[in-house]
Design an enzyme around this catalytic site. Structure first.
Site, PDB file in Angstrom:
ATOM      1  N   GLY A 137       0.771  -1.246   0.000  1.00  0.00           N
ATOM      2  CA  GLY A 137       0.000   0.000   0.000  1.00  0.00           C
ATOM      3  C   GLY A 137       0.797   1.287   0.000  1.00  0.00           C
ATOM      4  O   GLY A 137       0.262   2.334   0.362  1.00  0.00           O
ATOM      5  N   LYS A 181     -16.086 -14.197 -10.323  1.00  0.00           N
ATOM      6  CA  LYS A 181     -15.555 -12.828 -10.280  1.00  0.00           C
ATOM      7  C   LYS A 181     -16.680 -11.799 -10.416  1.00  0.00           C
ATOM      8  O   LYS A 181     -16.694 -10.765  -9.757  1.00  0.00           O
ATOM      9  CB  LYS A 181     -14.539 -12.662 -11.419  1.00  0.00           C
ATOM     10  CG  LYS A 181     -13.911 -11.293 -11.476  1.00  0.00           C
ATOM     11  CD  LYS A 181     -12.967 -11.135 -12.652  1.00  0.00           C
ATOM     12  CE  LYS A 181     -11.631 -11.760 -12.344  1.00  0.00           C
ATOM     13  NZ  LYS A 181     -10.531 -11.190 -13.150  1.00  0.00           N
ATOM     14  N   ASN A 191      -4.160   2.195 -13.653  1.00  0.00           N
ATOM     15  CA  ASN A 191      -3.231   1.298 -12.945  1.00  0.00           C
ATOM     16  C   ASN A 191      -1.829   1.869 -13.041  1.00  0.00           C
ATOM     17  O   ASN A 191      -1.528   2.671 -13.922  1.00  0.00           O
ATOM     18  CB  ASN A 191      -3.275  -0.098 -13.597  1.00  0.00           C
ATOM     19  CG  ASN A 191      -2.392  -1.098 -12.882  1.00  0.00           C
ATOM     20  OD1 ASN A 191      -2.322  -1.114 -11.647  1.00  0.00           O
ATOM     21  ND2 ASN A 191      -1.708  -1.946 -13.628  1.00  0.00           N
ATOM     22  N   HIS A 195       2.286   0.499 -13.095  1.00  0.00           N
ATOM     23  CA  HIS A 195       3.111  -0.706 -13.266  1.00  0.00           C
ATOM     24  C   HIS A 195       4.588  -0.313 -13.261  1.00  0.00           C
ATOM     25  O   HIS A 195       4.961   0.674 -13.893  1.00  0.00           O
ATOM     26  CB  HIS A 195       2.744  -1.394 -14.587  1.00  0.00           C
ATOM     27  CG  HIS A 195       3.392  -2.720 -14.730  1.00  0.00           C
ATOM     28  ND1 HIS A 195       2.972  -3.840 -14.024  1.00  0.00           N
ATOM     29  CD2 HIS A 195       4.467  -3.126 -15.456  1.00  0.00           C
ATOM     30  CE1 HIS A 195       3.760  -4.861 -14.331  1.00  0.00           C
ATOM     31  NE2 HIS A 195       4.671  -4.461 -15.195  1.00  0.00           N
TER      32      HIS A 195
HETATM   33  C1  GRF Z   1       3.822  -1.344  -7.313  1.00  0.00           C
HETATM   34  O1  GRF Z   1       5.129  -1.597  -7.756  1.00  0.00           O
HETATM   35  C2  GRF Z   1       2.873  -1.204  -8.461  1.00  0.00           C
HETATM   36  O2  GRF Z   1       3.467  -0.647  -9.587  1.00  0.00           O
HETATM   37  C3  GRF Z   1       2.497  -2.631  -8.744  1.00  0.00           C
HETATM   38  O3  GRF Z   1       2.395  -3.220  -7.471  1.00  0.00           O
HETATM   39  C4  GRF Z   1       3.256  -2.543  -6.558  1.00  0.00           C
HETATM   40  C5  GRF Z   1       2.436  -2.139  -5.378  1.00  0.00           C
HETATM   41  O4  GRF Z   1       3.224  -1.581  -4.356  1.00  0.00           O
HETATM   42  N1  GRF Z   1       1.303  -2.709  -9.544  1.00  0.00           N
HETATM   43  P1  GRF Z   1       2.536  -0.904  -3.091  1.00  0.00           P
HETATM   44  O5  GRF Z   1       1.594  -1.957  -2.505  1.00  0.00           O
HETATM   45  O6  GRF Z   1       1.793   0.290  -3.571  1.00  0.00           O
HETATM   46  O7  GRF Z   1       3.648  -0.577  -2.149  1.00  0.00           O
END
Ligand code: GRF
Length: 187
Positions: free
Chosen positions: A12, A65, A107, A109
């Site tokens: 988080g 889902k 999202n 990534h």
């Molecule tokens: C991040 O690296 C994000 O890009 C990926 O999952 C990770 C989550 O990290 N999708 P956090 O839980 O926000 O610390």
């Protein structure tokens, strides 16, 4: 003021960066809801610290889902959510959510997409020896880490420690996610 929901499954840190962006980072928004599919995730504690409403569900308790996504959609509607931010949400969004919130789900990534989609993207990019690292934010479609790209930022790292690279990438993520939300809500 726009109302955000953050979906997360783990640590988080991006959730917290978004909350901070709303509190003091110039985002004209409020995190109104955390959606989490794992009771023990640290993000739940973080949300508690800020008094943010949290919906925790166990996917195993639903037949499909579409069942839990229907419940999530109801919550998003009731809370009048404008934008859904996935932040380490370890599921592919299904058609129930996409049909109601398509174009309003984003999202983040930790790679320069389309390279290194999926889990362990940082380790895999480090091990590839390509030497190109970065962060991408994008709109979400029904494919893994697919959808229109919003922001990409390159991360330069020439060292040999993956832990250091991870730290760097996460700090860039926190900045880029807030910038991305700002860009969308000010449009
Ligand atoms: C991040 O690296 C994000 O890009 C990926 O999952 C990770 C989550 O990290 N999708 P956090 O839980 O926000 O610390």
């Amino acid at each position: 003021m726009k109302r955000l929901a953050v979906f997360a499954s783990g640590n988080g840190s991006n959730f917290e960066a978004i909350v901070q962006g709303c509190v003091s980072g110039g985002l004209d928004a409020q995190v109104a809801l955390l959606v989490c599919d794992k009771q023990s995730a640290y993000v739940v504690e973080r949300a508690g610290n800020y008094g943010i409403e949290t919906f925790i569900f166990d996917p195993k308790e639903y037949a499909a889902k579409s069942d839990f996504e229907m419940q999530i959609c109801e919550l998003l509607n009731e809370r009048e959510i404008d934008l859904v931010c996935l932040a380490g949400y370890m599921r592919i969004v299904g058609k129930t959510l996409l049909s109601e919130y398509g174009g309003k789900i984003i999202n983040i990534h930790p790679s320069i997409l389309p390279d290194f989609k999926g889990t362990h993207a940082i380790e895999r990019s480090f091990e590839s020896g390509k030497g190109v690292y970065g962060v991408t934010t994008h709109y979400v479609d029904d494919t893994l880490d697919g959808g229109e790209i919003i922001v990409q930022e390159i991360v330069v790292y020439n060292g040999g420690r993956v832990e250091k690279l991870e730290e760097l990438i996460h700090s860039v993520e926190h900045k880029v996610y807030v910038e991305t939300i700002k860009k969308i809500i000010e449009r």
